[in-house]
Design a protein around this motif. Structure first.
Motif, PDB file in Angstrom:
ATOM      1  N   MET A  19       0.692   3.692  -3.225  1.00  0.00           N
ATOM      2  CA  MET A  19       0.212   5.068  -3.031  1.00  0.00           C
ATOM      3  C   MET A  19       1.306   6.069  -3.391  1.00  0.00           C
ATOM      4  O   MET A  19       1.041   7.095  -4.025  1.00  0.00           O
TER       5      MET A  19
ATOM      6  N   ALA B 223       0.835  -1.208   0.000  1.00  0.00           N
ATOM      7  CA  ALA B 223       0.000   0.000   0.000  1.00  0.00           C
ATOM      8  C   ALA B 223       0.873   1.262   0.000  1.00  0.00           C
ATOM      9  O   ALA B 223       0.583   2.222  -0.721  1.00  0.00           O
TER      10      ALA B 223
ATOM     11  N   CYS C 175      -6.202   2.820  -3.511  1.00  0.00           N
ATOM     12  CA  CYS C 175      -5.327   3.993  -3.581  1.00  0.00           C
ATOM     13  C   CYS C 175      -5.825   4.969  -4.646  1.00  0.00           C
ATOM     14  O   CYS C 175      -5.836   6.188  -4.438  1.00  0.00           O
TER      15      CYS C 175
END
Ligand code: 4NP
Length: 140
Positions: free
Chosen positions: A17, A13, A132
């Motif tokens: 992102m 993540a 995201c």
């Protein structure tokens, strides 16, 4: 970005992102942490590193750390992967302002833990990527 071990989901993540924010020219500070302390100081799980690499993202330099109360002061948003992460992080919140920062990355569903199933890393990558993209669309 918060998960349990900070070696499978939240490193993905963080990397995804950061990659998407960079692409859009957003000057966002993104980091990840875990609520469990087993892997502190280690790099991400090699399956997460490989999956990210297959999508052109290098997460190999990340180092596992524990989520801490000071993260509520450092960050505007605390995005968690599942309901257990959610309750662990909320249990550390000091006030309503802290509580308001915490949300599931996918809002109405969880990112499942892929640790015990190699085949889940690619689907988990996609789930996180979608989350995201939606987050960026909401907050950029
Ligand atoms: P993560 O996966 O929370 O996505 O990093 C896990 C990694 C390690 C463990 C559990 C979940 N563990 O029990 O060591």
């Amino acid at each position: 970005m918060v998960c349990l071990g900070n070696i499978c989901r939240s490193p993905l993540a963080e990397g995804i992102m950061q990659h998407l924010a960079d692409e859009q020219g957003l000057d966002w500070e993104i980091d990840s942490a875990g609520t469990g302390d087993w892997h502190i100081g280690q790099g991400p799980d090699r399956r997460s590193v490989r999956t990210a690499r297959q999508h052109g993202i290098d997460i190999s330099k990340q180092v596992c750390r524990l989520f801490s109360v000071s993260d509520f002061d450092t960050f505007d948003h605390i995005l968690v992967m599942d309901k257990s992460n959610l309750s662990n992080v909320l249990a550390m919140a000091r006030n309503d302002e802290d509580v308001k920062k915490v949300e599931l990355l996918l809002i109405d569903k969880i990112v499942p833990d892929p640790y015990f199933d190699d085949a889940q890393f690619e689907p988990v990558f996609k789930l996180i990527e979608n989350g995201c993209r939606e987050f960026i669309a909401r907050y950029k």
